[in-house]
Structure formats: C-alpha cells, structure tokens
Design an enzyme around this catalytic site. Structure first.
Site, PDB file in Angstrom:
ATOM      1  N   LYS A 212       0.545  -1.543  -0.309  1.00 20.30           N
ATOM      2  CA  LYS A 212       0.129  -0.328  -0.206  1.00 20.30           C
ATOM      3  C   LYS A 212       1.094   1.414  -0.051  1.00 20.30           C
ATOM      4  O   LYS A 212       1.323   1.746   1.503  1.00 20.30           O
ATOM      5  CB  LYS A 212      -0.809  -0.028   0.951  1.00 20.30           C
ATOM      6  CG  LYS A 212      -2.471  -0.607   0.643  1.00 20.30           C
ATOM      7  CD  LYS A 212      -2.821  -0.242   2.352  1.00 20.30           C
ATOM      8  CE  LYS A 212      -4.199   0.187   2.254  1.00 20.30           C
ATOM      9  NZ  LYS A 212      -5.404   0.659   0.994  1.00 20.30           N
TER      10      LYS A 212
HETATM   11  N1  PMP Z   1      -7.880  -2.045  -2.903  1.00 16.75           N
HETATM   12  C1  PMP Z   1      -7.687  -1.634  -2.796  1.00 16.75           C
HETATM   13  C2  PMP Z   1      -6.197  -1.018  -4.160  1.00 16.75           C
HETATM   14  C3  PMP Z   1      -7.513  -0.202  -1.044  1.00 16.75           C
HETATM   15  O1  PMP Z   1      -6.854   0.769  -1.072  1.00 16.75           O
HETATM   16  C4  PMP Z   1      -8.087  -1.120  -0.581  1.00 16.75           C
HETATM   17  C5  PMP Z   1      -8.117  -0.356   1.191  1.00 16.75           C
HETATM   18  N2  PMP Z   1      -7.672  -0.226   1.480  1.00 16.75           N
HETATM   19  C6  PMP Z   1      -8.791  -2.166  -0.437  1.00 16.75           C
HETATM   20  C7  PMP Z   1      -8.702  -2.993  -1.630  1.00 16.75           C
HETATM   21  C8  PMP Z   1      -9.780  -2.422   0.759  1.00 16.75           C
HETATM   22  O2  PMP Z   1      -8.650  -3.212   1.793  1.00 16.75           O
HETATM   23  P1  PMP Z   1      -9.404  -3.472   3.218  1.00 16.75           P
HETATM   24  O3  PMP Z   1     -10.159  -4.256   3.261  1.00 16.75           O
HETATM   25  O4  PMP Z   1      -7.790  -3.574   3.882  1.00 16.75           O
HETATM   26  O5  PMP Z   1      -9.252  -1.900   3.743  1.00 16.75           O
END
Ligand code: PMP
Length: 304
Positions: free
Chosen positions: A156
């Site tokens: 991320k």
């Molecule tokens: N895909 C992307 C590209 C994201 O930025 C996020 C947000 N973190 C998610 C999926 C969903 O992840 P999470 O459920 O961990 O927030």
C-alpha cells in the site's frame, strides 16, 4: 473530508496539526515513497472499537518491506500510538485513522535502502459513510490495474494510487460513482480503493490476488464470517461478462465498508436495488464492527 482531529502523532510525539509539517524537499512528495493504511474505529455508544488493528499494522509494516523502506517503530508502538491518538483527541464518534510513513530527506536519490531516513505520522478524522449504502453505479474502467510485473500490488504505497486516481477520474467524468478495473489479462481485479464480490447461483465470488487485487482486510473478514451465514464462497477469476450478469455485486474496503453496486456500465445488476444477500452481509458486518457479535470480539480493539 471532515476536519482532522486536533492532535497528530508524528515520530513518537503528539503535535497540534499546524505543527506537523514536512519540508518541500521530502523524497516521498517527489517519488511516492510513502506507505499508508486506512483503519476505522467504531463508536457503539459505550466504547470506541478499532477494527482489525493487528491485521492493519501487519500490512503496514509489510508494505514497506517490498521497497526496503523502514518503519522505525515496533508493531506494539504503532498500535499504542493509534489507541493513544484516539484517546488524546477524546474521540467518541466513529472515525477513520490514517497511519503513514515515508522517505524524508534523501535528495533525488532513487537508490532507496533500509537506511534512508523515514518518518511516521498518524492522524484521524470523524467518518461516516463513504458511499451511498443504497447502492452506487459503476463502470468498467478504461484503465487496467497495474500488475506485479510493474510494481508489487500488495504494497500500500502512495505511488501505486496514481492508477486508482486515473480510474476514478474516468468514472466520474462519465457520470458513474465508481470504477472497476480489469487486470492485465482482462479479468475483474478490483475498484480503485475496494475489493469486489459478485453473487452468482448463491455463491459469493471474489477475484484471486493473482488478478492484482489487494489482500483486503475487509475481503478476508467477509470470506470468514459469511461461513456463519452458510454461504458458499469461492475465489476465482471473474470475467467482465460474469460481472455484468451477476445477481448481486458489492465492494468491500475499510472506507467503503460494504457498498452495493446496482449498475455496471449500462447494465442493471439484479433488480437495480440492494440484493438480499448483500443486505445480510452488510448487517452482519455492522454487528461485528460494533462488537455486537461476540464470536468476532477478537477482531476489535477497545480504546477506552
Ligand atoms: N483495494 C485497494 C486498492 C485498496 O486501497 C483498499 C483499501 N485499503 C482495498 C482494496 C480494501 O482493503 P481493506 O479492506 O483492507 O481496507
């Protein structure tokens, strides 16, 4: 975005927000060398509960490892900082917490090593629904999701989100609420900041990580707790045609929580209203994050 809470945690100290500043020469501003998490905390009228804190902090550290960018605080220190940030700001409302770390003064050097100077900051703000929970419209993006052949999809990183920004701009320009990106092979990947699920023949389907989908914490939670609802789940490649002919479609993510999709391009999904299974999953998720389902109490961390 609601106003950021008064105190920001910056490299181990609480500063008032006007004091938490970085110089224009900061490496991350130029090259996207920043790592972030998005976490939600839920106020259930008795306590504030941080959802899946351990998982978020684990991913926070792992994201930096792909680039040798060091997080100079232990997991325990980061968790404590997040809890204490909520306390320090006396938060008694559901909120979003944004921890991030980034390369600081490193000139124009692209050879980032574990010794590059890094900083960590955490801020929060009150947060309600990101999207309309009665369902949103979406389009298949003109942009493809980047793949591991270009940059690690599981990190991320600030820089990764340029792909998401382009997809969002395209969707909004064409009058849709959200974009859905296909992977390099043309299978459904995910949305700019959310994972995607479809329901077909009473089975819950979601793309594999090999479709460049982020290993979302909400996605993983859904794959776990839907077993209690006796729903069949399957991780598999999803084609654009399968997406459009699905009975129900929804997005999952920390910010989006569970957001129903009622239209993809010109195609109505189901009856064009929130489907029954999606509704059930939304309700279950809400109970869990509010710590009203004791089976999943281990997923929430009380602040007070
Ligand atoms: N895909 C992307 C590209 C994201 O930025 C996020 C947000 N973190 C998610 C999926 C969903 O992840 P999470 O459920 O961990 O927030």
């Amino acid at each position: 975005m609601a106003e950021i809470s008064k105190y920001i945690w910056f490299d181990g100290k609480f500063l008032t927000k006007n004091k938490a500043k970085v110089p224009v020469t900061t490496h991350a501003i130029h090259y996207g060398t920043s790592i972030f998490e998005g976490i939600r905390a839920y106020w259930n009228e008795e306590n504030l509960f941080i959802f899946r804190l351990d998982e978020h902090v684990k991913r926070f550290r792992n994201s930096g490892k792909y680039y040798n960018i060091s997080l100079r605080f232990s997991d325990k220190e980061i968790k404590k900082a997040i809890i204490n940030l909520c306390k320090k700001n006396k938060i008694k409302k559901s909120c979003y917490v944004r921890p991030f770390y980034f390369v600081g003064q490193y000139g124009i050097n692209l050879h980032v090593t574990k010794n590059a100077p890094t900083h960590v900051a955490i801020f929060s703000f009150p947060f309600g629904d990101l999207f309309d929970k009665n369902g949103i419209t979406s389009c298949v993006s003109i942009w493809r999701k980047f793949s591991d052949a270009s940059t690690p999809t599981q990190a991320k990183m600030g820089g990764n989100y340029l792909n998401s920004i382009l997809a969002t701009q395209d969707a909004k320009k064409r009058g849709f609420d959200e974009a859905i990106l296909l992977d390099k092979n043309g299978y459904v990947s995910e949305a700019p900041g959310e994972n995607i699920f479809i329901i077909k023949n009473d089975t819950l389907l979601t793309p594999p990580l090999s479709s460049s989908a982020l290993d979302g914490i909400t996605r993983k939670s859904i794959l776990t707790f839907t077993k209690d609802l006796k729903l069949k789940t399957k991780i598999k490649n999803i084609t654009k045609e399968e997406l459009k002919s699905a009975e129900e479609v929804f997005l999952s993510g920390t910010a989006a929580e569970i957001t129903p999709i009622i239209k993809v391009d010109k195609k109505k999904i189901g009856e064009g209203i929130v489907g029954n299974t999606t509704k059930l999953i939304m309700e279950q998720y809400h109970e869990i994050v509010m710590n009203r389902n004791k089976k999943y109490s281990k997923w929430v961390t009380p602040v007070y």
